[in-house]
Design an enzyme around this catalytic site. Structure first.
Site, PDB file in Angstrom:
ATOM      1  N   HIS A 204       0.803  -1.217   0.000  1.00 63.65           N
ATOM      2  CA  HIS A 204       0.000   0.000   0.000  1.00 63.65           C
ATOM      3  C   HIS A 204       0.839   1.271   0.000  1.00 63.65           C
ATOM      4  O   HIS A 204       0.353   2.341  -0.315  1.00 63.65           O
ATOM      5  CB  HIS A 204      -1.003   0.004   1.165  1.00 63.65           C
ATOM      6  CG  HIS A 204      -0.408   0.203   2.511  1.00 63.65           C
ATOM      7  ND1 HIS A 204      -0.171  -0.831   3.388  1.00 63.65           N
ATOM      8  CD2 HIS A 204      -0.025   1.315   3.161  1.00 63.65           C
ATOM      9  CE1 HIS A 204       0.329  -0.353   4.506  1.00 63.65           C
ATOM     10  NE2 HIS A 204       0.424   0.955   4.402  1.00 63.65           N
ATOM     11  N   ASP A 237       0.303  -7.724   1.261  1.00 66.16           N
ATOM     12  CA  ASP A 237       0.653  -6.324   1.509  1.00 66.16           C
ATOM     13  C   ASP A 237       2.169  -6.153   1.634  1.00 66.16           C
ATOM     14  O   ASP A 237       2.666  -5.470   2.526  1.00 66.16           O
ATOM     15  CB  ASP A 237      -0.036  -5.765   2.748  1.00 66.16           C
ATOM     16  CG  ASP A 237       0.040  -4.236   2.793  1.00 66.16           C
ATOM     17  OD1 ASP A 237       0.243  -3.622   1.722  1.00 66.16           O
ATOM     18  OD2 ASP A 237      -0.092  -3.658   3.883  1.00 66.16           O
ATOM     19  N   SER A 320       4.312   2.849   7.898  1.00 66.14           N
ATOM     20  CA  SER A 320       4.035   1.688   7.061  1.00 66.14           C
ATOM     21  C   SER A 320       5.235   1.291   6.215  1.00 66.14           C
ATOM     22  O   SER A 320       5.828   2.133   5.543  1.00 66.14           O
ATOM     23  CB  SER A 320       2.852   1.970   6.137  1.00 66.14           C
ATOM     24  OG  SER A 320       1.643   1.953   6.838  1.00 66.14           O
TER      25      SER A 320
END
Length: 477
Positions: A204, A237, A320
C-alpha cells in the site's frame, strides 16, 4: 474502536481484536506534499460481512449470492472505512489506504513554534528559579559545578542499548515517496533487503506508483534515489522496489526469526510518522498471531490478510513499510497497521498511535520478497474452498456456493482431497484456533504451497481432524 491502514474497504474481522494498518488520511486532489505518510485507519466492522473466495485467497467466500470470479470480493460488498468511514466509529476491523492529506501551510512551523514557546517558558522559569536560589544563598556563599568538556563528549553506549541498535539500523532504512501519474501519492518507509538495491516495504505504500508513477527513496544521510517496482503482493501487503543506480555501500538489515518471538520481547520501530523521517520508537511484543484485514484503497478494493505481530511501539501514519526490530537489531516484522480510537493529528484528520500496532512477521515477508525478486509475482498457499467471512466467532464455515456460482469446494483441490465439504466449520489449523474466515486466510498465508497442515473441523456436531497439503496460486488476480 477503529483501525487504521492505507487502503479502502475490508471484510469483517474475527472475534479477535481488529488489526489494520497505519496509513494517511484522505487528501484532496493534487500531489501530496512531503510530510504525509501513507498509512490509513481501519474501518469499523459491520456485523455481517462479505466472504472471499478461498480458491483465490486461500479461503473465504461471500455469504448469500456468490460474487463473480474476480479477486477480491466485489467492492460494494465491503464496508468502506477510513477513520470510521462506515459511520460506525469504534467498531471496525479492516483498513483503507487513503491519499495523504496535504501538510497545512506552516504546519511544521507551528510545531516548531510551539516547541520554541515551551523552551522560552521553561527558560524563563529556570532563570527565575536560578535567581531565587542564588539570592537565598547570597549570605552563605555559593558553589558552581560544571561538567568537563571531556566528560560531556565521551559518552559510550553499550552494544545492546537502543541508541546503539538504532545507530546501526538507520543507515539501512529509507523514506519512500510514491506518486501516481495524476500527481497523487504519499510517504512511507522501507528497508534495505540486499546489496543489489532491493528495498522491502508495504504494497500500500507504493500502490500509487504501480502504473507508471514515480518512486523515490531517501536515506537518513539525505541521499535520494529514483526507484522502480520489482513486484508487489496485494494479498500479503508486501512490495519490493529497487534503487536505480544503487550505491555500492548499501547496508542490508539483518533478518531475525519471527517464529521465535515471544510476548514481552523488546521492539524498536523505525519510520516516518506524519512525514517525520528517521523516527525511532520502542515497545514490546504485546501479542502474536493477530488476524489483520486491510485494503490499499484501489478501485478493486482487494483485501490483504496477515497473522500479525502486535506491538505497543508507537506507530503512526508514515511508519508503514518500516522495520520492526528486536533488541539485537534484527528485523522481525514490517510495520503495517495501527488501531485507533478516532481521528486527529497535526490538523490532517489522521489518527495516531494508541499503543496498538501490527506488523507482518518477517518470516512470511522474506518468503514473499524472495518470490517477487525472482519472478515479479507473489505465490499464495490455498486450500481450494470458499469460506464465509461472517464473524460468527465459532470458526470458518465452508459455504454452500463458491465464487460466480462455482462449487464451494474445488473438485480435486486440497480441501476436496482431504474430504472437506460445504457446511463444515474449520476450528483449527495446526495448533492455531480459527474463529472466522479472515483468521483462516491469515493463517494459511503464513505457510508455503506444498506445506502439510492439520485441519480440525466440525460436521453435524462432531469434531474431525484431517491432514491437508496446501495448493498454490500465482499472482493477485
Amino acid at each position: 474502536m477503529s483501525t487504521e491502514n492505507e487502503g479502502n474497504a475490508v471484510p469483517p474481522a474475527p472475534s479477535a481484536p481488529p488489526v489494520p494498518m497505519a496509513s494517511p488520511a484522505a487528501s484532496p486532489q493534487g500531489p501530496a506534499p512531503e510530510g504525509n505518510a501513507p498509512t490509513a485507519p481501519l474501518p469499523p466492522v459491520p456485523h455481517e460481512a462479505p466472504a472471499i473466495s478461498a480458491a483465490d485467497y486461500g479461503a473465504a467466500h461471500q455469504p448469500g449470492p456468490a460474487p463473480d470470479g474476480t479477486w477480491p470480493p466485489p467492492p460494494q460488498a465491503t464496508p468502506a472505512y477510513a477513520d470510521g468511514g462506515s459511520g460506525v466509529p469504534g467498531t471496525g476491523w479492516g483498513s483503507t489506504y487513503q491519499q495523504p492529506a496535504p501538510k497545512p501551510r506552516g504546519g511544521r512551523g507551528g510545531l516548531v513554534a510551539a516547541v520554541l514557546v515551551a523552551a522560552l517558558v521553561a527558560g524563563g522559569l529556570g532563570g527565575g528559579l536560578g535567581y531565587t536560589l542564588a539570592k537565598d544563598r547570597d549570605d552563605r556563599g555559593s558553589t558552581t559545578v560544571s561538567a568537563t568538556d571531556s566528560g560531556a563528549t565521551q559518552v559510550k553506549r553499550a552494544p545492546g542499548t537502543i541508541a546503539n541498535v538504532a545507530a546501526k539500523a538507520l543507515p539501512g532504512t529509507v523514506t519512500i515517496e510514491a506518486e501516481s501519474t495524476s500527481g497523487e501519492g504519499g510517504t512511507g518507509t522501507g528497508f534495505v533487503f540486499d546489496t543489489q538495491g532491493h528495498i522491502v516495504t508495504n504494497n500500500h505504500v507504493v500502490a500509487d506508483a504501480v502504473d507508471g508513477g514515480k518512486l523515490t527513496a531517501t536515506f537518513p544521510s539525505g541521499k535520494k534515489y529514483d526507484a522502480e517496482i520489482v513486484g508487489h503482493a496485494q494479498g500479503y501487503d508486501v512490495a519490493v522496489i529497487k534503487l536505480k543506480n544503487a550505491p555500492s555501500d548499501l547496508k542490508p538489515l539483518a533478518l531475525g526469526d519471527s517464529d521465535k518471538v515471544a510476548v514481552g520481547d523488546e521492539t524498536i520501530a523505525i519510520g516516518a510518522p506524519f512525514g517525520l523521517s528517521n523516527t525511532v520508537t520502542t515497545g514490546i511484543i504485546s501479542a502474536k498471531n493477530r488476524p489483520v484485514a486491510s485494503s490499499d484503497g484501489g478501485s478493486g478494493s482487494k483485501s490483504s490478510y496477515m497473522s500479525a505481530l502486535q506491538t505497543d511501539a508507537s506507530i503512526n501514519p508514515g511508519n508503514s513499510g518500516g522495520p520492526l526490530l528486536d533488541a539485537s537489531g534484527a528485523v522481525i516484522g514490517i510495520n503495517s497497521a495501527i488501531q485507533s480510537t478516532g481521528s486527529g493529528g497535526f490538523g490532517t484528520g489522521q489518527s495516531g498511535s494508541i499503543g496498538l500496532g501490527f506488523a507482518i512477521p518477517i518470516n512470511q515477508a522474506k518468503y514473499v520478497a524472495q518470490q517477487l525478486i525472482k519472478t515479479g509475482k507473489p505465490v499464495y498457499a490455498r486450500i481450494g474452498a470458499s469460506v464465509s467471512l461472517q464473524d460468527s466467532g465459532d470458526g470458518a464455515q465452508i459455504t454452500e456456493q463458491g465464487t460466480g456460482g462455482s462449487a464451494a469446494v474445488e473438485a480435486g483441490g486440497p480441501a476436496d482431497k482431504a474430504g472437506l465439504k460445504s457446511g463444515d466449520v474449520i476450528t483449527k489449523l495446526d495448533d492455531h484456533v480459527i474463529d472466522s474466515g479472515p483468521t483462516l486466510i491469515g493463517e494459511i498465508w503464513t505457510h508455503k504451497p506444498g506445506d502439510k497442515v492439520t485441519v480440525t473441523y466440525k460436521r453435524g456436531g462432531q469434531e474431525h481432524t484431517v491432514e491437508l497439503t496446501l495448493g498454490s496460486r500465482v499472482g493477485d488476480s
